[in-house]
Design a protein around this motif. Sequence first.
Motif, PDB file in Angstrom:
ATOM      1  N   HIS A  57      -3.880  -1.058   8.159  1.00  0.00           N
ATOM      2  CA  HIS A  57      -4.485  -2.548   7.895  1.00  0.00           C
ATOM      3  C   HIS A  57      -4.282  -3.454   9.254  1.00  0.00           C
ATOM      4  CE1 HIS A  57      -1.064  -3.372   5.734  1.00  0.00           C
ATOM      5  NE2 HIS A  57      -1.163  -4.679   5.999  1.00  0.00           N
ATOM      6  N   ARG A  58      -5.294  -4.233   9.648  1.00  0.00           N
ATOM      7  CA  ARG A  58      -5.063  -4.742  10.804  1.00  0.00           C
ATOM      8  C   ARG A  58      -4.488  -6.032  10.761  1.00  0.00           C
ATOM      9  NH1 ARG A  58      -8.451  -3.009  15.048  1.00  0.00           N
ATOM     10  NH2 ARG A  58      -9.126  -5.113  15.456  1.00  0.00           N
ATOM     11  N   VAL A  95     -10.058 -12.349   3.953  1.00  0.00           N
ATOM     12  CA  VAL A  95      -9.114 -12.000   4.889  1.00  0.00           C
ATOM     13  C   VAL A  95      -7.715 -12.460   4.095  1.00  0.00           C
ATOM     14  CG1 VAL A  95      -7.644 -12.321   6.976  1.00  0.00           C
ATOM     15  CG2 VAL A  95     -10.379 -12.174   7.020  1.00  0.00           C
ATOM     16  N   ARG A  96      -6.857 -11.627   3.901  1.00  0.00           N
ATOM     17  CA  ARG A  96      -5.830 -11.805   3.139  1.00  0.00           C
ATOM     18  C   ARG A  96      -4.627 -12.590   4.034  1.00  0.00           C
ATOM     19  NH1 ARG A  96      -2.893  -6.800   0.212  1.00  0.00           N
ATOM     20  NH2 ARG A  96      -2.387  -6.214   2.358  1.00  0.00           N
ATOM     21  N   PHE A 105       0.478  -0.598   8.645  1.00  0.00           N
ATOM     22  CA  PHE A 105      -0.041  -1.743   9.481  1.00  0.00           C
ATOM     23  C   PHE A 105      -0.284  -1.723  11.039  1.00  0.00           C
ATOM     24  CE2 PHE A 105       4.249  -3.292   9.220  1.00  0.00           C
ATOM     25  CZ  PHE A 105       4.208  -3.913  10.417  1.00  0.00           C
ATOM     26  N   SER A 136     -11.840 -13.340  12.320  1.00  0.00           N
ATOM     27  CA  SER A 136     -13.313 -12.719  12.187  1.00  0.00           C
ATOM     28  C   SER A 136     -13.701 -12.058  13.418  1.00  0.00           C
ATOM     29  CB  SER A 136     -13.993 -13.958  11.883  1.00  0.00           C
ATOM     30  OG  SER A 136     -15.405 -13.402  11.834  1.00  0.00           O
ATOM     31  N   SER A 195       0.793  -1.167  -0.019  1.00  0.00           N
ATOM     32  CA  SER A 195       0.136  -0.021  -0.075  1.00  0.00           C
ATOM     33  C   SER A 195       0.860   1.237   0.038  1.00  0.00           C
ATOM     34  CB  SER A 195      -0.976  -0.118   1.270  1.00  0.00           C
ATOM     35  OG  SER A 195      -0.284  -0.166   2.185  1.00  0.00           O
ATOM     36  N   ASP A 243     -11.773  -8.806  13.699  1.00  0.00           N
ATOM     37  CA  ASP A 243     -11.967  -7.728  12.461  1.00  0.00           C
ATOM     38  C   ASP A 243     -10.583  -7.606  11.636  1.00  0.00           C
ATOM     39  OD1 ASP A 243     -13.244  -6.452  10.363  1.00  0.00           O
ATOM     40  OD2 ASP A 243     -13.165  -4.713  11.539  1.00  0.00           O
ATOM     41  N   ALA A 244      -9.690  -8.729  11.782  1.00  0.00           N
ATOM     42  CA  ALA A 244      -8.354  -8.645  10.890  1.00  0.00           C
ATOM     43  C   ALA A 244      -8.706  -8.455   9.529  1.00  0.00           C
ATOM     44  CB  ALA A 244      -7.615  -9.820  11.292  1.00  0.00           C
ATOM     45  N   ASP A 245      -7.758  -7.715   8.832  1.00  0.00           N
ATOM     46  CA  ASP A 245      -7.525  -7.506   7.544  1.00  0.00           C
ATOM     47  C   ASP A 245      -6.820  -8.491   6.669  1.00  0.00           C
ATOM     48  OD1 ASP A 245      -9.117  -5.167   7.278  1.00  0.00           O
ATOM     49  OD2 ASP A 245      -7.625  -4.204   8.038  1.00  0.00           O
ATOM     50  N   GLU A 246      -5.741  -9.053   7.695  1.00  0.00           N
ATOM     51  CA  GLU A 246      -4.625  -9.859   7.052  1.00  0.00           C
ATOM     52  C   GLU A 246      -4.094 -10.847   8.007  1.00  0.00           C
ATOM     53  OE1 GLU A 246      -0.606  -9.374   4.364  1.00  0.00           O
ATOM     54  OE2 GLU A 246      -1.434  -7.551   5.457  1.00  0.00           O
TER      55      GLU A 246
END
Length: 463
Positions: free
Chosen positions: A142-143, A232-233, A169, A201, A7, A204-207
């Motif tokens: 991002h989390r 989720v990545r 991050f 989940s 990013s 609420d993690a992004d990765e």
Amino acid sequence: MATPGKSGPSKVFFLWFFELALLVGCVRLSGSVRFMHDPAGYLEFSNGLPWRAALFALVLCVSMTAFGLHHVYLRKNRFGFILRELYAFLFGGVALLVIYYLFPDAYIGRGVLIASLLLGFIGVLTLRMVWSTVYASPTLKHRVLVLGAGETASFLERRMRRANDRRNFRVIGYVPIADEEIKIDSSLLVRGEGGVDQVASLLDADEILVALEDAHHGIHMESLLAAIERGVRVCDLPTFVEREAGMITLSRLDPSWLVFSHGFDHSLPRRLNKRAFDVIFASLMLVLAMPLMLLTALAIRLESKGPILYQQMRVGFHGANFSVIKFRSMRVDAEKDGVAQWAKRDDDRVTRVGRFIRKTRLDELPQLVNVLRGEMSLVGPRPERPQFVDSLNEQVRYYSMRHSVLPGLTGWAQLRYPYGASVRDAEEKLRFDLFYVKNHTFFSDLSILVQTVEVVLMGKGAR
């Protein structure tokens, strides 16, 4: 420099666009104020204004890039930023005066130029303060949930613990697994019912960053697949460090990652555009630097007897030896015993002129001839002496991979790491050299070459 999925560069692109627009606006505003009571003068001034304002903005943006202000991985404090911006605007202002001398139609007028530079300086500084405040907000990062809490996961805490290392991050926790020696502080651990996908989940993690020993990878594959299905990545540690830090982690690197990862472009189009880049820019630099080279040669001759230039064997493309050409910066008897020595701080073998030309990198200018010969590139890993390479190949894993591209006059490691003068330094620099070898493109070469201006003008890394 392009790496998959990061990013940081997209933010830099938008920042470049905003600053370009802001600087164009500064020219327009300065012109409006300057000719507030002179409608006829403003009418003449506005003739061709769009392209003249765009030229002003473009030159300053390129100058800021040259001083590292658009550097994706740059660590800088507020004072350091202001100093860099000041140098960038001074350098850009001088460049604009040269352009205006060569192309008078581009001139925007002395009063408008000075006002635009002052407004631009304040405007960029203000924009950066707002920009850094906005992007420092945890809600925009991002989390990242880390799977693992052992030795591999601890790399993140040891090597990427600073705020600047985590600008994109936020680690929301480490999920420990069975039969793993915990190396992470207990306050950072998270546990939950079910697999890592359910923990991700819940938080609420992004990765999910997989930081496990190889033996544990297969055990959690079903949970990781479930996480991917939920959007989720999932990323492994070497890819994550490459993306966020601009280097390759060696201690946790499996050869299969290098084999199967993208990059390592040695295609014919890439080789041709790199060679064209080298020949065009090296020829131009040689012509522009000729007066400095003549003065340097004269200073060396006046200070001490002996050759002005010297040649030294270095290891180049695919491990082949070649003679690198440099201005002599040491006494003639610096290595009279014939044993290669690492350069050291305040080296007493360096002459007075030599100390200056090393500091300003003037001693490297004859290597432009090596570039034109095809023995070196403008950008690439710096070539080392055969005696050091033989030793480093035995002591540093993957060291030979840096020879899969032409050595360079400057390089990614020179921007990211100070002068290397030991085996440990060589290993640290290799992290950045491998990143370059894996990700080099025409635009990354251009970016590194432009940013080298800062290294030269600020005397960084010289010994």
